[in-house]
Design a protein around this motif. Structure first.
Motif, PDB file in Angstrom:
ATOM      1  N   LEU A   1      40.607  25.999  36.266  1.00  0.00           N
ATOM      2  CA  LEU A   1      38.997  25.681  36.997  1.00  0.00           C
ATOM      3  C   LEU A   1      38.350  25.814  36.489  1.00  0.00           C
ATOM      4  CD1 LEU A   1      40.286  23.402  40.037  1.00  0.00           C
ATOM      5  CD2 LEU A   1      39.769  22.538  37.715  1.00  0.00           C
ATOM      6  N   PRO A   2      37.125  25.368  34.850  1.00  0.00           N
ATOM      7  CA  PRO A   2      36.073  25.964  34.990  1.00  0.00           C
ATOM      8  C   PRO A   2      35.558  26.689  36.220  1.00  0.00           C
ATOM      9  CG  PRO A   2      36.957  24.842  33.210  1.00  0.00           C
ATOM     10  CD  PRO A   2      37.662  24.125  34.219  1.00  0.00           C
ATOM     11  N   THR A   3      34.767  25.619  36.699  1.00  0.00           N
ATOM     12  CA  THR A   3      33.663  26.316  37.813  1.00  0.00           C
ATOM     13  C   THR A   3      34.368  27.291  38.837  1.00  0.00           C
ATOM     14  OG1 THR A   3      33.417  23.835  37.724  1.00  0.00           O
ATOM     15  CG2 THR A   3      32.954  25.471  39.326  1.00  0.00           C
ATOM     16  N   ALA A   4      35.882  26.968  39.270  1.00  0.00           N
ATOM     17  CA  ALA A   4      36.672  28.048  39.883  1.00  0.00           C
ATOM     18  C   ALA A   4      36.535  29.593  38.934  1.00  0.00           C
ATOM     19  CB  ALA A   4      37.884  28.227  40.332  1.00  0.00           C
ATOM     20  N   ILE A   5      36.433  29.876  37.498  1.00  0.00           N
ATOM     21  CA  ILE A   5      36.384  31.118  37.039  1.00  0.00           C
ATOM     22  C   ILE A   5      35.512  31.917  37.654  1.00  0.00           C
ATOM     23  CG2 ILE A   5      36.940  32.241  35.177  1.00  0.00           C
ATOM     24  CD1 ILE A   5      39.644  29.967  34.877  1.00  0.00           C
ATOM     25  N   ASP A   6      34.003  30.947  36.766  1.00  0.00           N
ATOM     26  CA  ASP A   6      33.317  31.335  37.455  1.00  0.00           C
ATOM     27  C   ASP A   6      32.469  31.888  38.421  1.00  0.00           C
ATOM     28  OD1 ASP A   6      32.418  29.876  34.762  1.00  0.00           O
ATOM     29  OD2 ASP A   6      31.520  29.294  34.889  1.00  0.00           O
ATOM     30  N   ARG A   7      32.588  31.485  39.626  1.00  0.00           N
ATOM     31  CA  ARG A   7      32.819  31.396  40.779  1.00  0.00           C
ATOM     32  C   ARG A   7      33.017  32.817  41.516  1.00  0.00           C
ATOM     33  NH1 ARG A   7      28.149  30.892  41.816  1.00  0.00           N
ATOM     34  NH2 ARG A   7      27.783  30.157  40.437  1.00  0.00           N
ATOM     35  N   TYR A   8      34.420  32.983  40.971  1.00  0.00           N
ATOM     36  CA  TYR A   8      35.266  34.290  41.222  1.00  0.00           C
ATOM     37  C   TYR A   8      34.500  34.904  40.494  1.00  0.00           C
ATOM     38  CZ  TYR A   8      38.764  32.284  43.599  1.00  0.00           C
ATOM     39  OH  TYR A   8      39.543  31.485  44.331  1.00  0.00           O
ATOM     40  N   VAL A   9      33.852  35.347  39.375  1.00  0.00           N
ATOM     41  CA  VAL A   9      33.808  35.808  38.638  1.00  0.00           C
ATOM     42  C   VAL A   9      31.977  36.810  39.236  1.00  0.00           C
ATOM     43  CG1 VAL A   9      32.616  36.759  36.489  1.00  0.00           C
ATOM     44  CG2 VAL A   9      34.849  35.497  36.300  1.00  0.00           C
ATOM     45  N   SER A  10      31.395  35.557  39.111  1.00  0.00           N
ATOM     46  CA  SER A  10      30.038  35.351  40.062  1.00  0.00           C
ATOM     47  C   SER A  10      30.283  36.415  41.333  1.00  0.00           C
ATOM     48  CB  SER A  10      29.307  34.311  40.072  1.00  0.00           C
ATOM     49  OG  SER A  10      28.612  34.161  38.880  1.00  0.00           O
ATOM     50  N   MET A  11      31.004  35.820  42.006  1.00  0.00           N
ATOM     51  CA  MET A  11      30.705  37.045  43.193  1.00  0.00           C
ATOM     52  C   MET A  11      31.603  37.776  42.766  1.00  0.00           C
ATOM     53  SD  MET A  11      33.044  33.815  45.868  1.00  0.00           S
ATOM     54  CE  MET A  11      33.617  34.821  46.432  1.00  0.00           C
ATOM     55  N   GLU A  12      32.513  38.597  42.004  1.00  0.00           N
ATOM     56  CA  GLU A  12      32.619  39.858  42.066  1.00  0.00           C
ATOM     57  C   GLU A  12      31.997  40.784  41.352  1.00  0.00           C
ATOM     58  OE1 GLU A  12      36.392  42.815  42.466  1.00  0.00           O
ATOM     59  OE2 GLU A  12      35.312  40.497  42.830  1.00  0.00           O
ATOM     60  N   VAL A  13      31.320  40.031  40.674  1.00  0.00           N
ATOM     61  CA  VAL A  13      29.863  40.917  40.272  1.00  0.00           C
ATOM     62  C   VAL A  13      28.708  41.147  40.844  1.00  0.00           C
ATOM     63  CG1 VAL A  13      27.672  40.686  38.063  1.00  0.00           C
ATOM     64  CG2 VAL A  13      29.851  40.493  37.677  1.00  0.00           C
ATOM     65  N   GLY A  14      28.665  40.590  42.044  1.00  0.00           N
ATOM     66  CA  GLY A  14      27.875  40.746  43.501  1.00  0.00           C
ATOM     67  C   GLY A  14      27.974  41.680  44.014  1.00  0.00           C
ATOM     68  N   ARG A  15      29.508  41.252  44.080  1.00  0.00           N
ATOM     69  CA  ARG A  15      30.149  42.394  44.779  1.00  0.00           C
ATOM     70  C   ARG A  15      30.058  43.954  44.566  1.00  0.00           C
ATOM     71  NH1 ARG A  15      35.464  44.706  46.305  1.00  0.00           N
ATOM     72  NH2 ARG A  15      36.549  44.347  44.947  1.00  0.00           N
ATOM     73  N   ARG A  16      30.870  43.861  43.339  1.00  0.00           N
ATOM     74  CA  ARG A  16      30.976  45.266  43.024  1.00  0.00           C
ATOM     75  C   ARG A  16      29.390  45.592  42.280  1.00  0.00           C
ATOM     76  NH1 ARG A  16      35.973  47.044  41.286  1.00  0.00           N
ATOM     77  NH2 ARG A  16      37.900  45.602  41.432  1.00  0.00           N
ATOM     78  N   PHE A  17      28.518  45.386  41.677  1.00  0.00           N
ATOM     79  CA  PHE A  17      27.504  45.385  41.260  1.00  0.00           C
ATOM     80  C   PHE A  17      25.574  45.175  41.777  1.00  0.00           C
ATOM     81  CE2 PHE A  17      30.179  45.212  38.043  1.00  0.00           C
ATOM     82  CZ  PHE A  17      30.837  46.451  37.176  1.00  0.00           C
ATOM     83  N   GLU A  18      25.905  43.937  42.008  1.00  0.00           N
ATOM     84  CA  GLU A  18      24.108  43.653  42.397  1.00  0.00           C
ATOM     85  C   GLU A  18      24.218  43.475  44.259  1.00  0.00           C
ATOM     86  OE1 GLU A  18      21.703  39.695  42.294  1.00  0.00           O
ATOM     87  OE2 GLU A  18      23.695  39.463  42.081  1.00  0.00           O
ATOM     88  N   ARG A  19      25.191  43.827  44.670  1.00  0.00           N
ATOM     89  CA  ARG A  19      24.971  44.395  46.233  1.00  0.00           C
ATOM     90  C   ARG A  19      24.384  45.644  46.723  1.00  0.00           C
ATOM     91  NH1 ARG A  19      27.855  40.064  47.939  1.00  0.00           N
ATOM     92  NH2 ARG A  19      30.117  41.418  48.286  1.00  0.00           N
ATOM     93  N   PRO A  20      25.342  46.660  45.940  1.00  0.00           N
ATOM     94  CA  PRO A  20      25.428  48.142  45.808  1.00  0.00           C
ATOM     95  C   PRO A  20      24.186  48.863  45.158  1.00  0.00           C
ATOM     96  CG  PRO A  20      26.919  47.095  45.001  1.00  0.00           C
ATOM     97  CD  PRO A  20      26.575  46.592  45.067  1.00  0.00           C
TER      98      PRO A  20
END
Length: 387
Positions: A264-283
């Protein structure tokens, strides 16, 4: 974990300057397919990145062209009549409108002959790059050229362990699994019932994660940022870049493993965005706060000064060689210097431990207007206008 190299496709000459500058902020190097004698026409940005950072790496495609030859020979043999109806050319017409071109060196000799025999292509010297009397180009329908370049790029990426990346959205949506069936499906507008669509995962996740992470801090007016600033950033922050790049590679590997069965493209987009937020944006935001906490304002707090003034300096207040006011000021000066050194050391330690430290450097280094100038614009009589 090895750093990955991007592979620009489907063109040779870069089409989007802003995309190229962004790519230079997260790819260690960027390969591209350049046949022998191809007339490269690089921009000043591409030339500077190549000369100063060895960023753009040419890859000769002849062996990879042989690697995809069987795929296209099979498709031409099986569907020559159907392909001719859609993509055939009147050979007598020297330069029909809408024709696109592959360079001679991008196509294996047996594939060229099969395309010519099926009236799907013609040898051509009818481009502004051609040498007089030399057939350097294969003229075909643009759709045929597009599919062939995507398949060739995938083969080059496989052989070089490169990550396909592009400034062309349509190519990103068509960068997976170019076997004979997929080529026939694309050229004849067929949908195989046995093939599950995987468009959502097209484009390697290392490219997606790197681009999203860098875009957190890249200014909107990146096209106005001189390429020299990007060169300087990459040179001055090599260690930080390496740490950031390792985190991008690790994030992509984790996502690839966990999303292997997700379609599901929407699911993949969400997972990728969440991971970028967790690994880069919040740090990154945590690093910003920590760096502000170690700023120069801390040096002026009374508590810091009280405990930071060395006892030997405090004892100088009534000394023979200086009066109380002078010696106290001297003590404060040394105390501030000590605090500055401490804060600098702590800032360096913070940056060294964070994969987002490189993003902080990008954020600061690509500012198009200095802090002083921004402040001056807001102060009447300070040499600037009021914003």
């Amino acid at each position: 974990m090895l750093q990955r190299i991007g592979l620009y496709y489907p063109y040779v000459n870069f089409r989007d300057e802003q995309w190229l500058k962004t790519a230079a902020l997260y790819w260690p190097q960027l390969a591209r397919i350049v046949p022998d004698r191809f007339p490269v026409t690089d921009s000043d940005t591409a030339r500077a990145l190549t000369a100063e950072l060895d960023f753009v790496v040419p890859v000769e495609p002849s062996s990879s062209a042989l690697g995809v030859s069987s795929v296209f020979l099979d498709v031409i043999a099986a569907y020559a009549d159907d392909l001719r109806q859609r993509y055939g050319w009147a050979v007598a017409e020297p330069q029909p409108p809408g024709r696109a071109y592959l360079h001679w060196g991008e196509v294996a000799p047996d594939v060229r002959e099969a395309l010519f025999a099926a009236d799907l292509a013609v040898p051509s010297r009818g481009t502004r790059f051609s040498e007089p009397g030399v057939d350097d180009w294969v003229g075909m329908d643009p759709a045929l050229v597009w599919v062939y370049k995507c398949a060739l790029s995938e083969e080059v990426a496989r052989r070089g362990d490169f990550v396909p990346t592009t400034d062309q959205a349509a190519a990103h949506a068509a960068s997976h699994g170019w076997d004979a069936e997929r080529v026939a499906d694309a050229l004849l507008d067929r949908t195989s019932e046995l093939r599950e669509p995987r468009e959502a995962l097209s484009g390697d996740l290392a490219d997606v994660v790197g681009m999203l992470a860098v875009r957190i801090v890249v200014p909107e007016e990146l096209d106005a940022v001189p390429v020299g600033k990007i060169v300087e950033l990459r040179r001055r922050h090599k260690d930080e870049f390496d740490t950031f790049n390792r985190e991008v590679t690790a994030a992509a590997a984790d996502l690839r493993e966990h999303l292997a069965d997700v379609t599901l493209p929407t699911a993949i987009d969400r997972y990728v965005s969440m991971e970028v937020g967790r690994r880069f944006e919040r740090p990154l935001e945590e690093l910003r706060r920590a760096m502000r906490g170690l700023g120069i304002d801390t040096a002026f707090s009374a508590a810091n000064l009280k405990f930071a003034v060395p006892a030997t300096l405090a004892g100088m207040a009534g000394g023979v060689y200086a009066g109380p006011l002078v010696s106290t000021a001297t003590g404060v000066t040394f105390a501030l210097a000590g605090l500055a050194r401490t804060a600098t050391g702590e800032r360096q330690a913070l940056r060294a431990s964070s994969p987002s430290a490189y993003l902080l450097s990008v954020e600061k280094g690509l500012e198009t207007r200095s802090l002083v100038r921004r402040v001056c614009r807001r102060i009447p009589g300070a040499g600037g206008d009021i914003a």
